[in-house]
Design an enzyme around this catalytic site. Structure first.
Site, mmCIF file in Angstrom:
data_model
loop_
_atom_site.group_PDB
_atom_site.id
_atom_site.type_symbol
_atom_site.label_atom_id
_atom_site.label_comp_id
_atom_site.label_asym_id
_atom_site.label_seq_id
_atom_site.Cartn_x
_atom_site.Cartn_y
_atom_site.Cartn_z
ATOM 1 N N GLN A 1 -5.789 18.032 -5.088
ATOM 2 C CA GLN A 1 -4.279 17.589 -5.097
ATOM 3 C C GLN A 1 -3.171 18.677 -4.461
ATOM 4 O OE1 GLN A 1 -4.852 14.342 -5.838
ATOM 5 N NE2 GLN A 1 -3.096 13.978 -5.024
ATOM 6 N N HIS B 1 -2.283 19.025 -0.687
ATOM 7 C CA HIS B 1 -1.655 17.899 0.004
ATOM 8 C C HIS B 1 -0.118 18.760 0.474
ATOM 9 C CE1 HIS B 1 -4.062 14.399 0.530
ATOM 10 N NE2 HIS B 1 -4.319 14.525 -0.805
ATOM 11 N N GLU C 1 -0.462 8.567 -10.180
ATOM 12 C CA GLU C 1 -1.024 7.960 -8.832
ATOM 13 C C GLU C 1 -2.585 7.898 -9.200
ATOM 14 O OE1 GLU C 1 -0.656 10.349 -5.498
ATOM 15 O OE2 GLU C 1 -1.153 8.598 -4.136
ATOM 16 N N HIS C 2 -3.073 9.182 -9.572
ATOM 17 C CA HIS C 2 -4.700 9.575 -9.755
ATOM 18 C C HIS C 2 -4.965 9.771 -11.149
ATOM 19 C CE1 HIS C 2 -3.911 10.521 -5.354
ATOM 20 N NE2 HIS C 2 -4.874 9.505 -5.280
ATOM 21 N N ASP D 1 -10.373 9.259 -1.840
ATOM 22 C CA ASP D 1 -9.499 9.417 -0.828
ATOM 23 C C ASP D 1 -10.514 8.984 0.553
ATOM 24 O OD1 ASP D 1 -7.364 10.601 -1.913
ATOM 25 O OD2 ASP D 1 -8.276 12.569 -1.741
ATOM 26 N N HIS E 1 21.121 -33.043 -6.280
ATOM 27 C CA HIS E 1 19.814 -33.098 -6.621
ATOM 28 C C HIS E 1 19.307 -33.958 -7.630
ATOM 29 C CE1 HIS E 1 20.356 -28.823 -5.427
ATOM 30 N NE2 HIS E 1 19.130 -28.573 -5.830
#
Lengths: 432, 432
Positions: free
Chosen positions: B258, B261, B326-327, B360, B419
């Site tokens: 991670q 990145h 996220e993960h 991934d 209406h």
């Protein structure tokens, strides 16, 4: 109202211009809204009370921001029983249709030995904004809150401004029936800021939905990313595809029902009959003066209304798909072929006796729908807006031996060597 | 890297501060991006060529903006077979999992005699943005394009900058495998503007997805409303819940995967074993220097890495839900109870041999996931992002008699008389 004939050599240019009228710009309020959000983030309830005094002419202490159970009970008691019964019928039908939408989790074991899944989870807390004054529609409270409750959201906080302190009893009754958990008498950008960031009185939410004025819309835009929001609604629209066998007064009232929402609303009739087009145009003019909202409906019809004559009704599908209307009525003998060829519409009303107003109140599907052509890519509000997906993968050593080497190859090609090694370290060493 | 102990009396304050580190602000590029969008809207291809010359040092005529079939075929031919096979395995698995997600239409006739339905329709055209240079990940091309194709989108336009004219063959191979219909060598805000508004060469799309730099993110924000967009991704994150029975090197590599990145990425380990925490921290330091991206991973781990010690693993669930990562990796003997108590996570990886890198590339679920806590209210990319819902109601005169009166009552209460009349005009006259 403008009239168009699809057989006219200039039709393409005129229709393109009609499409373009729908993307209007509004007042720029970015900086003012940023100031309000900043004040609420830093001063919390104090800022809420200050803005409420200034904008709603209502002096409050923080402990009065929340509408009490006693106030809600009293308000509900003041609503006439016939109205409560109508509200209950609407709520019951909306709830039933939204319950049908609840998606199922996935769980799948594949040939490689991995188990893959997808799990839906409701949001923890959502905020519902309800405009004040005349635009405080109890039906919108139902349409925004019921999908959240059906999705399983337990915290549903509603903010509604109460100018001069006046509560709308029917809005409170709708909130109670829909399962709203808390109601705050706060409106405008300050309400959106409080819902997004929280104050001592209002706990923050994860997503904010509901219509509002330019300040509310801009505030939602500014808090987006910190919380989720729904899309910003533009003026309401209807497209009616009708053959000459319809009753002109019915179609005229359907067009006017849309037009009475506001001066920017748009009502469009597409028909294959010149005589019917003339009759509807005449009926609109005849019926308009009898409406309490004649000034609004008249301005909308004058500035944005349209009647489009096509050579044959199947041609309507192409025009509808380019308009991607919020609401579409199909009032023809055999609606099935048209229905199948429509790709872009928020909601469709099928049949001569299915006016759009049924969908606004008691049909069951949601009346919060994409406007201004957004039906090309967006959907109406649903339980999906109050759920999110978590995907998952379960793998053991055997499964990793099947798919792992390809992951190592791709990660290495992307230059992500820790990714590659996090997989290869778990694989048996390559044979010598 | 910071270490935390949940038993520490200061833990709550420290953990809250950790949560806050993840909402960073970036460079303000609003005005520059607005200028670029304006230029593309008014000068079309000419503006695209000008910006491409300026930013990518590539001089093009408009007829060279689109990458040709011959160029794509040549690029694919230059990729080594093992890499193409890995790409194909990944694409096949992603396609299979996304096909499982395809939702079903609804059709329901109720007791009142109305037929209610919900129909899913794919978008007509979508745009996929792929960053240039080193960040041009073929896996992201698969993850963005395959869900669109599985949803039934027929027009998938991809924009990728090619600095100095250099095409990434693996990106083109991924695009071809994923079913991308057109590729344009344009990047930045100008690509987003072209996809949103169209030029002579690039037909406009209905929704734009894919990661990008600050200019791309801001451009997506500015065109939102005219087209749909995906959410703006922040730095990538992983939370690993691991007991002391794991191999420290495995967890260390997962954390570093991670971290490599970018410098803003965040890797967090939650464990109930002090000895294991020490071992992982040592393993990270030992393994770091051997990584080609050691500088990036080292900065990420130093500035945003964290190890949190809990008294017992069930405590981890509450922390994970507040992080909404996220993960999430669950590396414990019996992950089921933890799995059930997690409400907020983009994707979960279950088992000691299921590193996040599997997801991934080759797991099957999407790797485009909500970051910065957005998993509280948002979901990863899926086929749902390339479909929209149209609800519909079919009613005849008999059904209208059942539900119509309640609609008339509610519309009247809301002051929307057109209406009400659009319904009442279709009902039999009230009995005398």
């Amino acid at each position: 109202m403008r009239r168009y004939d699809a057989a006219d050599p200039d039709f393409e240019g005129a229709f393109t211009a009609l499409l373009a009228t729908r993307h209007g710009g509004g007042e720029r309020v970015d900086a003012k809204v940023a100031d309000i959000i900043d004040a609420v983030r830093h001063q919390g309830d104090t800022a809420l009370c200050d803005y409420t005094a200034r904008f709603d002419r209502l002096t409050l202490d923080a402990d009065r921001l929340r509408v009490t159970e006693a106030e809600i009970a009293q308000a509900c008691g003041s609503v006439e029983p016939a109205l409560l019964a109508a509200l209950d019928l609407a709520a019951t039908r909306i709830e039933a249709f939204h319950r049908l939408q609840l998606p199922s989790d996935l769980r799948h074991q594949d040939a490689a030995g991995l188990t893959l899944g997808l799990r839906w989870t409701p949001l923890d807390r959502v905020g519902i904004y309800v405009p004040g004054g005349k635009a405080a529609y109890p039906s919108s409270v139902l349409m925004n809150a019921i999908p959240a409750r059906v999705a399983g959201v337990t915290g549903i906080a509603m903010c509604v401004p109460t100018p001069d302190g006046i509560l709308n009893p029917l809005v409170l009754a709708a909130a109670r029936r829909a399962g709203v958990s808390e109601i705050y008498r706060v409106g405008g950008a300050q309400a959106i800021a409080a819902l997004a960031y929280g104050t001592a009185t209002i706990a923050p939410v994860d997503r904010i939905v509901g219509p509002g004025n330019a300040y509310v819309a801009e505030a939602k835009r500014q808090v987006f990313g910190h919380v989720g929001i729904d899309s910003v609604a533009g003026p309401s629209e209807v497209v009616i595809v009708a053959d000459g066998a319809n009753t002109p007064d019915h179609v005229a009232l359907d067009l006017l029902a849309q037009a009475e929402h506001d001066e920017m609303a748009q009502s469009i009739l597409i028909t294959d009959s010149t005589a019917f087009a003339d009759a509807v145009a005449a009926a609109v003019q005849r019926l308009l003066p009898s409406l309490p909202r004649a000034a609004i409906a008249g301005a909308s019809w004058r500035d944005f209304g349209a009647i489009i004559l096509v050579g044959a009704l199947p041609e309507a599908a192409g025009l509808v798909n380019r308009l991607a209307p919020e609401h579409l009525q199909l009032m023809v003998d055999d609606p099935a072929p048209l229905f199948r060829s429509i790709r872009h519409a928020g909601a469709i009303f099928v049949g001569r006796d299915c006016p759009e107003a049924i969908g606004d109140y008691v049909g069951g599907p949601n009346h919060v729908l994409p406007t201004s052509g957004a039906a090309r890519y967006a959907s109406g509000l649903s339980v999906h807006d109050f759920l999110k997906r978590t995907t998952w993968i379960k793998a053991g050593a055997a499964a990793l031996r099947v798919v792992g080497p390809a992951a190592v190859t791709l990660a290495t090609a992307e230059g992500l060597h820790a990714h590659a090694r996090s997989v290869s370290v778990r694989l048996p060493p390559p044979e010598a």
